[in-house]
Design a protein around this motif. Structure first.
Motif, PDB file in Angstrom:
ATOM      1  N   THR A   2      38.866  -0.393  -9.815  1.00  0.00           N
ATOM      2  CA  THR A   2      40.088  -0.337 -10.619  1.00  0.00           C
ATOM      3  C   THR A   2      40.864   0.932 -10.343  1.00  0.00           C
ATOM      4  N   GLU A   3      40.143   2.046 -10.254  1.00  0.00           N
ATOM      5  CA  GLU A   3      40.796   3.331  -9.971  1.00  0.00           C
ATOM      6  C   GLU A   3      41.396   3.330  -8.580  1.00  0.00           C
ATOM      7  N   ALA A   4      40.671   2.733  -7.613  1.00  0.00           N
ATOM      8  CA  ALA A   4      41.167   2.692  -6.236  1.00  0.00           C
ATOM      9  C   ALA A   4      42.445   1.866  -6.139  1.00  0.00           C
ATOM     10  N   LEU A   5      42.503   0.757  -6.849  1.00  0.00           N
ATOM     11  CA  LEU A   5      43.701  -0.072  -6.836  1.00  0.00           C
ATOM     12  C   LEU A   5      44.868   0.632  -7.511  1.00  0.00           C
ATOM     13  N   SER A   6      44.587   1.388  -8.561  1.00  0.00           N
ATOM     14  CA  SER A   6      45.649   2.149  -9.226  1.00  0.00           C
ATOM     15  C   SER A   6      46.188   3.229  -8.297  1.00  0.00           C
ATOM     16  N   VAL A  16      52.002  -3.854  -5.940  1.00  0.00           N
ATOM     17  CA  VAL A  16      50.611  -4.244  -6.148  1.00  0.00           C
ATOM     18  C   VAL A  16      50.544  -5.105  -7.409  1.00  0.00           C
ATOM     19  N   ILE A  17      50.118  -6.348  -7.247  1.00  0.00           N
ATOM     20  CA  ILE A  17      50.104  -7.313  -8.347  1.00  0.00           C
ATOM     21  C   ILE A  17      48.656  -7.626  -8.704  1.00  0.00           C
ATOM     22  N   ARG A  18      48.284  -7.305  -9.940  1.00  0.00           N
ATOM     23  CA  ARG A  18      46.909  -7.498 -10.403  1.00  0.00           C
ATOM     24  C   ARG A  18      46.906  -8.459 -11.588  1.00  0.00           C
ATOM     25  N   PRO A  19      45.726  -8.973 -11.978  1.00  0.00           N
ATOM     26  CA  PRO A  19      45.672  -9.835 -13.167  1.00  0.00           C
ATOM     27  C   PRO A  19      46.331  -9.154 -14.364  1.00  0.00           C
ATOM     28  N   ALA A  53      47.091   0.980   4.575  1.00  0.00           N
ATOM     29  CA  ALA A  53      46.479   1.398   3.310  1.00  0.00           C
ATOM     30  C   ALA A  53      45.589   0.304   2.734  1.00  0.00           C
ATOM     31  N   VAL A  54      46.024  -0.935   2.791  1.00  0.00           N
ATOM     32  CA  VAL A  54      45.235  -2.049   2.258  1.00  0.00           C
ATOM     33  C   VAL A  54      43.973  -2.257   3.083  1.00  0.00           C
ATOM     34  N   VAL A  55      44.114  -2.228   4.409  1.00  0.00           N
ATOM     35  CA  VAL A  55      42.949  -2.428   5.273  1.00  0.00           C
ATOM     36  C   VAL A  55      41.912  -1.335   5.030  1.00  0.00           C
ATOM     37  N   ARG A  56      42.358  -0.096   4.947  1.00  0.00           N
ATOM     38  CA  ARG A  56      41.409   1.004   4.726  1.00  0.00           C
ATOM     39  C   ARG A  56      40.739   0.904   3.364  1.00  0.00           C
ATOM     40  N   LEU A  57      41.499   0.538   2.351  1.00  0.00           N
ATOM     41  CA  LEU A  57      40.912   0.390   1.025  1.00  0.00           C
ATOM     42  C   LEU A  57      39.855  -0.704   1.013  1.00  0.00           C
ATOM     43  N   ALA A  58      40.164  -1.846   1.636  1.00  0.00           N
ATOM     44  CA  ALA A  58      39.201  -2.945   1.680  1.00  0.00           C
ATOM     45  C   ALA A  58      37.913  -2.509   2.361  1.00  0.00           C
ATOM     46  N   GLY A  59      38.041  -1.752   3.457  1.00  0.00           N
ATOM     47  CA  GLY A  59      36.851  -1.274   4.149  1.00  0.00           C
ATOM     48  C   GLY A  59      36.058  -0.280   3.324  1.00  0.00           C
ATOM     49  N   ILE A  84      41.184  -8.460  -2.076  1.00  0.00           N
ATOM     50  CA  ILE A  84      42.489  -7.822  -2.013  1.00  0.00           C
ATOM     51  C   ILE A  84      43.282  -8.550  -0.938  1.00  0.00           C
ATOM     52  N   VAL A  85      44.486  -8.969  -1.286  1.00  0.00           N
ATOM     53  CA  VAL A  85      45.321  -9.770  -0.393  1.00  0.00           C
ATOM     54  C   VAL A  85      46.415  -8.895   0.202  1.00  0.00           C
ATOM     55  N   ALA A  86      46.459  -8.822   1.521  1.00  0.00           N
ATOM     56  CA  ALA A  86      47.571  -8.197   2.217  1.00  0.00           C
ATOM     57  C   ALA A  86      48.623  -9.273   2.452  1.00  0.00           C
TER      58      ALA A  86
END
Length: 466
Positions: A2-6, A16-19, A53-59, A84-86
């Motif tokens: 959650t913190e990483a997505l924020s 960035v669209i979350r539930p 940024a998305v690819v690195r976060l997912a990894g 996580i959807v790019a």
């Protein structure tokens, strides 16, 4: 997480669209209404930096990573529960170089957007059958379309690709730079990275002559046999394919025939229009159409012709196969199963794999079935989920009927979720080499939400290396 997505939300230019977000329910939907996944976040990537940024976060977070271009993947690979959807849909810039006859397009571009821009320059390249399909998924899997006989697959017209690899590295793949990756991208699907830009070779294409000819199923065997025989000498200006459809309520269809099954020839002629009229008349000499529409139109209009019939949200279940020969028994199977087609939105298309597609050596790109003559797509598409069981059964029965006449393996862009175990056969003779490229660019298999190619094991050291 959650913190990483924020933190990510503060770093990217896109949304960035979350539930809980007001756009979440709409953003999580993909083209196939049968797919109902709830990702952890959808990132509408506005720039290549966002993709990195998305690819690195997912990894880093060991999250499933889904990559979405047009969102047309039948298995719904552009989403997944907890992923996580790019989402590359904001990246739809198309730039045409008239002098070089090339176009560079963002990874979220649809064929409708691409065709509209290039048509203004009198140019086009091989695209798909619907304008709402994304250029990315279609090209990376091969890319079959109306211009294939004249100009080859979409991937054959790819000149370079800008790629973000699994560790967040940005690079350009072409014949001169990272040629191993460039080879793999042309038919190996989304297994090797996120392609943020595609550069294509373009061809002069203006107004085309479109033909929709509906023949009685009793005339279907003669029409299919004629089509197969004429392919060997047909000019490459002809791009078309035999199919089976239930007649939709179109202006040229008699009202009392709507909903009935027909053997249909769908045609595109890119040469002189009068010559095209004469060529189409050859079909009428075999059998009299029960209904037809033949008319000139801009190429983008042809690419969008079936869009209204196939809106987002239908239930989709497909099966497909490559065939080397159109035998009488295979034709009979088409007529029998076509007569049982359950919905107007369903279709069987038998796309040709000849002409310029066969000009390219089988090992020149990763696309693995250049020896085929046709790829048969049994596209089950219907609106009501209550009909899923019966309609899926029809697709499977149809596939079983054509299987004895088919090659091993199918076309990755037409595969369904339960075809995952067929991936080695779907990639054909090039699969082993693809696993080696996968090991070099994605050894941890971050990009696995696809018709997946697992990385080959690390080879043992040679004796002289200790």
């Amino acid at each position: 997480m959650t913190e990483a997505l924020s933190t990510l939300a503060g770093r990217v230019a896109g949304t960035v669209i979350r539930p809980g977000h007001p756009e979440y329910e709409a953003a999580r939907r993909v083209y196939n209404g049968m797919v109902d996944a709830r990702p952890a976040a959808i990132v509408r990537c506005a720039t290549e930096d966002d993709v990195v940024a998305v690819v690195r976060l997912a990894g880093e977070q060991r999250m499933d990573l889904a990559v979405r271009g047009g969102g047309h993947s039948v298995p719904g690979f552009g989403t997944a529960d907890g992923a996580i959807v790019a989402d590359l849909s904001p990246m739809q810039t198309v730039v045409v170089d008239d002098a070089q006859r090339t176009a560079t397009a963002g990874g979220g571009t649809t064929w409708g957007r691409f065709n509209d821009v290039t048509a203004a320059h009198g140019l086009a390249t091989t695209g798909g059958i619907l304008s709402t399909t994304g250029i990315a998924g279609l090209t990376l899997g091969g890319g079959i379309g109306y211009l294939g006989r004249a100009h080859g697959l979409s991937c054959d017209n790819l000149l370079s690709a800008r790629v973000v690899t699994a560790d967040g590295t940005r690079l350009t793949a072409s014949e001169d730079e990272h040629p191993d990756l460039f080879w793999a991208l042309r038919g190996g699907g989304g297994n090797f990275g996120v392609v943020t830009d595609f550069t294509y070779r373009l061809h002069p294409v203006g107004e085309v002559l479109v033909g929709l000819m509906f023949f009685e199923l009793t005339d279907g065997p003669a029409i299919y046999r004629f089509f197969d025989d004429m392919l060997d000498e047909a000019p490459r200006e002809y791009g078309g394919y035999p199919s089976v459809h239930l007649a939709a309520p179109l202006p040229f269809i008699p009202e009392d025939r709507v909903g009935q099954p027909f053997a249909v020839v769908i045609s595109c002629w890119t040469g002189d229009l009068e010559e095209g009229e004469r060529f189409y008349d050859r079909f009428r000499q075999v059998a009299t159409p029960a209904a037809e529409m033949v008319a000139p139109m801009p190429y983008p209009a042809l690419n969008a012709l079936f869009d209204p019939l196939l809106p987002p949200g239908l239930q989709h279940y497909w099966k497909n196969a490559f065939v080397s020969e159109l035998t009488d028994d295979l034709i009979a199977a088409h007529m029998e199963m076509g007569a049982r087609m359950p919905a107007i939105t369903c279709a069987m298309h038998m796309y040709t794999m000849d002409g310029a597609v066969h000009d390219v050596p089988s090992d020149a790109t990763a696309f693995g079935h250049r020896d085929a003559r046709y790829v048969i797509n049994i596209a089950g598409m219907w609106p009501d989920p209550a009909e899923n069981e019966d309609n899926i059964a029809w697709v499977r029965d149809y596939y079983a009927a054509i299987a004895p006449h088919s090659q091993t393996g199918g076309y990755v862009n037409f595969a369904s979720p339960d075809d995952q175990q067929k991936a080695p056969d779907n990639y054909g003779a090039n699969h082993r080499r693809l696993t080696e490229v996968k090991r070099r660019y994605d050894p941890g298999n971050l990009f696995h939400l696809n018709q997946n190619i697992e990385p080959s094991p690390v080879p043992p050291p040679r004796a002289d290396q200790g």
